[in-house]
Design a protein around this motif. Structure first.
Motif, short mmCIF file in Angstrom:
data_model
loop_
_atom_site.label_atom_id
_atom_site.label_comp_id
_atom_site.label_asym_id
_atom_site.label_seq_id
_atom_site.Cartn_x
_atom_site.Cartn_y
_atom_site.Cartn_z
N ASP A 41 0.81 -1.21 0.00
CA ASP A 41 0.00 0.00 0.00
C ASP A 41 0.84 1.27 0.00
O ASP A 41 0.45 2.27 -0.56
CB ASP A 41 -0.94 0.01 1.22
CG ASP A 41 -2.20 -0.78 0.93
OD1 ASP A 41 -2.81 -0.53 -0.11
OD2 ASP A 41 -2.55 -1.65 1.74
N VAL A 42 1.99 1.20 0.67
CA VAL A 42 2.79 2.41 0.79
C VAL A 42 3.64 2.65 -0.46
O VAL A 42 3.78 3.77 -0.92
CB VAL A 42 3.67 2.35 2.05
CG1 VAL A 42 4.65 3.52 2.10
CG2 VAL A 42 2.80 2.33 3.31
N THR B 31 -9.18 8.67 7.05
CA THR B 31 -7.95 9.26 6.50
C THR B 31 -7.44 10.34 7.45
O THR B 31 -8.15 11.28 7.77
CB THR B 31 -8.22 9.86 5.11
OG1 THR B 31 -8.73 8.82 4.26
CG2 THR B 31 -6.94 10.43 4.51
N GLU B 38 0.92 3.61 8.39
CA GLU B 38 0.83 2.64 7.30
C GLU B 38 -0.61 2.19 7.08
O GLU B 38 -1.06 2.01 5.96
CB GLU B 38 1.71 1.42 7.58
CG GLU B 38 3.20 1.64 7.37
CD GLU B 38 3.87 2.31 8.56
OE1 GLU B 38 3.17 2.77 9.49
OE2 GLU B 38 5.12 2.38 8.57
N ASP B 40 -3.24 3.90 7.92
CA ASP B 40 -3.99 5.06 7.43
C ASP B 40 -3.96 5.07 5.90
O ASP B 40 -4.99 5.23 5.23
CB ASP B 40 -3.33 6.34 7.99
CG ASP B 40 -4.23 7.56 7.87
OD1 ASP B 40 -4.60 7.89 6.74
OD2 ASP B 40 -4.54 8.16 8.91
N ILE B 41 -2.77 4.83 5.37
CA ILE B 41 -2.62 4.79 3.90
C ILE B 41 -3.39 3.60 3.33
O ILE B 41 -4.11 3.72 2.34
CB ILE B 41 -1.12 4.70 3.54
CG1 ILE B 41 -0.42 5.99 3.95
CG2 ILE B 41 -0.94 4.42 2.05
CD1 ILE B 41 1.09 5.93 3.87
N SER B 44 -7.17 4.17 3.49
CA SER B 44 -7.55 5.17 2.50
C SER B 44 -7.54 4.55 1.10
O SER B 44 -8.38 4.88 0.26
CB SER B 44 -6.60 6.37 2.55
OG SER B 44 -6.61 6.94 3.84
N ASN B 45 -6.59 3.65 0.86
CA ASN B 45 -6.56 2.93 -0.41
C ASN B 45 -7.81 2.08 -0.59
O ASN B 45 -8.39 2.03 -1.68
CB ASN B 45 -5.34 2.00 -0.48
CG ASN B 45 -4.08 2.76 -0.87
OD1 ASN B 45 -4.14 3.86 -1.38
ND2 ASN B 45 -2.94 2.14 -0.64
#
Lengths: 183, 255
Positions: A41-42, B31, B38, B40-41, B44-45
């Motif tokens: 994801d990152v 978000t 990590e 959070d990202i 949000s994805n």
């Protein structure tokens, strides 16, 4: 107060099957499986990727060219009874570059693996060596590729310029009877 | 496909699209607030992915009704009143704690996966193709959320308690995902969509395995708080007023 931060994992990503794995950066995660998912994801939601490796940063032993020249080898002696095993070797070749997977050596300790990496893996210049036991690495399975990396392929990446925000804002101000400053 | 069948299939797809849109909005509220950067990202994805799925289903819905698949999705998302939405109530509930949001996403992902695995064989080719496209991404969602369910369920006393409480609340709501709607029986008979009886049985089997593996106790079968997708809690109106305010304040603005 105890440290509540999760351990850090280094992430290596491979853009194409014929390219080496490159260090993309690091993520925090409670375990290797979530480290792999976080890494996806990152770091690879958009760029092309065919394979990801994660390894806990604490399992990596490093050696800089300066330390090598000064003979300052890291103190990571063999654990008692540990047999020889494969270590992965990563080398940073440029000051602004990242660590790149350059090969594999056998070793019974990180220190021995580093010594063999310096001797056996011929890369020049080699600014920083990293070695880690191969068993410490969690790799994405090839059959996970489509679900991990496939969706990124048909999605556009748009940076802020795509939205023409700047010219839109100018238009809005003009329509309000205000000329933008400096024009 | 005759007009009646097209209308029924369009209504079915609207339900799927609305579920995705409303859940995407709830997820997006995390978000900047998730417990760790990590995640959070990652969350949000997930929100962005669900939003993308909503867009695909809205476009398929519009095509079936002979509407413009480019412009209709935005109208459906931003210009409808709460009473016209056809999402289940589970996705409109406020986020609660991290356990609640993660478990909701997991229960939804598992249901979506079961449905997509059947829809890839739909007699309606655009539906089958859209399902195949979404399924690839859903595999990743399910892997991510199932991994979290396991860790929270087996984590600390507190994380387990919060997960069990979330499950007690969410499980009856999840049943609504499988309530057949008017006109759906004909679609099943003609091979356009799977029967809800088959879908719910498959879903229950899968989530039982994952949840019990996470040391969570499945609540007794309870009736879903709502049968009709036209019925909503007061939370939907609040959610929509926030989600729609910008689009409504300047209709037809270029994005």
């Amino acid at each position: 107060m105890s440290d509540t931060q999760w351990p850090r994992y280094q992430v290596f990503h491979q853009a194409r099957p014929d390219r080496p794995h490159l260090n993309a950066g690091s993520v925090h995660a409670p375990d290797p499986e979530l480290a792999l998912l976080n890494a996806r994801d990152v770091f690879v939601r958009r760029p092309p990727c065919v394979s990801l490796w994660v390894v806990q940063a604490a399992d990596i032993t490093g050696l800089t060219a300066e330390e090598l020249a000064a003979g300052q080898w890291p103190e990571r002696p063999a654990e008692p009874g540990r047999a020889e095993e494969p270590y992965l070797v990563f080398i940073k070749r440029e000051a602004r570059g990242t660590h790149e997977h350059c090969g594999e050596v056998q070793g019974s300790s990180p220190q021995q693996a580093l010594q063999r990496a310096v001797r056996e893996v011929k890369v020049s210049p080699a600014l920083v060596y990293w070695v880690c036991p191969k068993r410490s690495v969690l790799a994405s399975e090839p059959d996970q590729g489509p679900s991990l990396f496939g969706p990124a392929q048909d999605k556009p990446y748009r940076d802020q310029a795509f939205y023409h925000t700047d010219s839109l804002m100018r238009d809005i101000r003009r329509n309000d009877g205000q000329e933008p400053e400096g024009s | 496909m005759n007009t009646g069948t097209a209308g029924a299939l369009a209504a079915y797809l609207l339900g799927l699209a609305d579920d995705e849109l409303i859940l995407a909005h709830r997820d997006s509220e995390w978000t900047g607030h998730a417990p760790i950067l990590e995640e959070d990202i990652a969350f949000s994805n997930l929100a962005l992915d669900e939003l993308g799925h909503a867009g695909l289903w809205y476009a398929a819905h519009a095509e079936l009704l002979g509407e413009n698949p480019q412009t209709r999705p935005d109208e459906l998302a931003f210009l409808r009143e709460p009473a016209d939405f056809r999402n289940v109530q589970m996705v409109e509930l406020p986020n609660g704690d991290w356990a609640f949001s993660m478990l909701r996403q997991y229960l939804f992902d598992a249901a979506e996966m079961v449905r997509l695995e059947a829809l890839v064989n739909s007699r309606h080719k655009p539906t089958a193709e859209t399902a195949a496209k979404i399924r690839q991404e859903e595999r990743y969602h399910l892997r991510h959320t199932a991994a979290w369910v396991r860790r929270l369920g087996l984590g600390t006393e507190e994380s387990h308690r919060r997960m069990q409480a979330a499950l007690e609340m969410l499980f009856p709501y999840a049943e609504q995902l499988f309530q057949p709607q008017d006109g759906q029986a004909g679609l099943v008979d003609q091979g356009y969509i799977p029967s809800e009886q088959a879908t719910v049985a498959d879903w229950r089997g899968r989530v039982r395995q994952d949840l019990e593996g996470a040391d969570l106790r499945l609540p007794e079968a309870a009736e879903s708080p709502a049968a009709s997708r036209a019925a909503h809690s007061e939370h939907l109106a609040q959610l929509l007023s926030e989600m729609q305010v910008v689009a409504r304040s300047d209709r037809g603005a270029a994005w």
